[in-house]
Design a protein around this motif. Structure first.
Motif, short mmCIF file in Angstrom:
data_model
loop_
_atom_site.label_atom_id
_atom_site.label_comp_id
_atom_site.label_asym_id
_atom_site.label_seq_id
_atom_site.Cartn_x
_atom_site.Cartn_y
_atom_site.Cartn_z
N PRO A 106 -8.31 8.93 -4.17
CA PRO A 106 -9.46 8.08 -3.88
C PRO A 106 -10.32 7.84 -5.13
CG PRO A 106 -9.20 9.74 -2.17
CD PRO A 106 -8.24 10.10 -3.26
N SER A 201 -4.09 -3.09 -5.11
CA SER A 201 -3.85 -3.18 -3.67
C SER A 201 -4.90 -2.43 -2.87
CB SER A 201 -2.45 -2.65 -3.33
OG SER A 201 -2.39 -1.25 -3.49
N ARG A 202 -5.54 -1.45 -3.49
CA ARG A 202 -6.56 -0.65 -2.81
C ARG A 202 -7.96 -1.15 -3.12
NH1 ARG A 202 -5.14 4.95 -5.04
NH2 ARG A 202 -6.96 5.61 -3.82
#
Length: 257
Positions: A106, A201-202
């Motif tokens: 994250p 993509s995140r």
């Protein structure tokens, strides 16, 4: 210590993402002193964690320093510090590690300080120098690279900080450059492309600080993988966090994504 890494943590939890500062090869977290002072002036309560990379400063040596392994150690340190989804500010090889981290764990953003992600001519130089790196004259390779970092152009206090925090060792150079020595440019290009694609993509923001305008093919490669990537040119040497600490602090605390 934050798990296996030595570090300095300031600030307190809030609504702004924490910052994690990663120094370059052979240096240590003290080099971020000027940047931390600028960050404290801009946002005194924001959590800021500066870490000594494995084998540097107060962090113990490791059996190897492959980028994926270092990124895992970094993730454990971030968790131990109680931080979540940080903005990673990486200088030189610290930016490669920051990129690998953001692709796997994250993160809110990456601020890359003067680090191309493809080996290019640097990779050729390192491979050519491998026999010297493995012998008693290994330091000549480091001195050759150091001469091109623009250290002499820094203000005197910044030059002194570079010298204070610099501790080159052959095992660090060989360990952190192992993927360049082991893998082809094609393999490295594919690995970096996968990491950048995962970041995009995140929805993780990516900013790149460079000392001169990027070559068109490299800029196109980056923007093709991370649409909307922000590039900032801060003229000078290889240490924008020392030569332009206030500008870098503004970039680090700006909105990502």
């Amino acid at each position: 210590m934050f798990d296996h890494l030595a570090g300095t943590l300031t600030g307190r939890p809030g609504d702004r993402p924490p910052l994690v500062l990663l120094h370059g090869l052979t240096f240590d977290r003290r080099q971020f002193g000027p940047l931390r002072r600028e960050l404290d002036a801009l946002d005194p309560d924001r959590p800021v964690l500066s870490l000594d990379l494995p084998g540097h400063g107060g962090s113990p040596r490791q059996p190897d320093y492959r980028m994926d392994g270092v990124a895992r150690l970094l993730a454990r340190a971030v968790e131990a510090a109680g931080l979540d989804a940080p903005v990673l500010v990486g200088h030189s090889i610290g930016a490669v590690i920051a990129t690998e981290y953001a692709a796997r764990f994250p993160a809110r953003g990456v601020l890359n300080l003067d680090q191309p992600l493809l080996p290019g001519p640097f990779g050729a130089l390192v491979r050519e120098a491998e026999p010297t790196l493995r012998g008693p004259r290994w330091r000549t390779v480091w001195e050759r690279l150091r001469a091109g970092m623009g250290i002499d152009a820094l203000p005197a206090p910044a030059r002194e900080l570079v010298e204070l925090t610099e501790r080159p060792r052959a095992d660090l150079l060989l360990g952190y450059w192992a993927e360049i020595l082991r893998d082809s440019d094609t393999d490295l290009r594919a690995r970096r492309a996968d990491a950048l694609a995962a970041i995009a993509s995140r929805g993780i923001g990516y900013r790149w600080v460079t000392t001169s305008g990027p070559a068109a093919p490299y800029a196109q490669w980056l923007s093709g993988l991370v649409p909307g990537i922000e590039t900032t040119v801060l003229p000078g040497g290889h240490f924008p966090h020392l030569g332009h600490a206030a500008d870098v602090a503004k970039l680090a605390t700006g909105r990502f994504g």
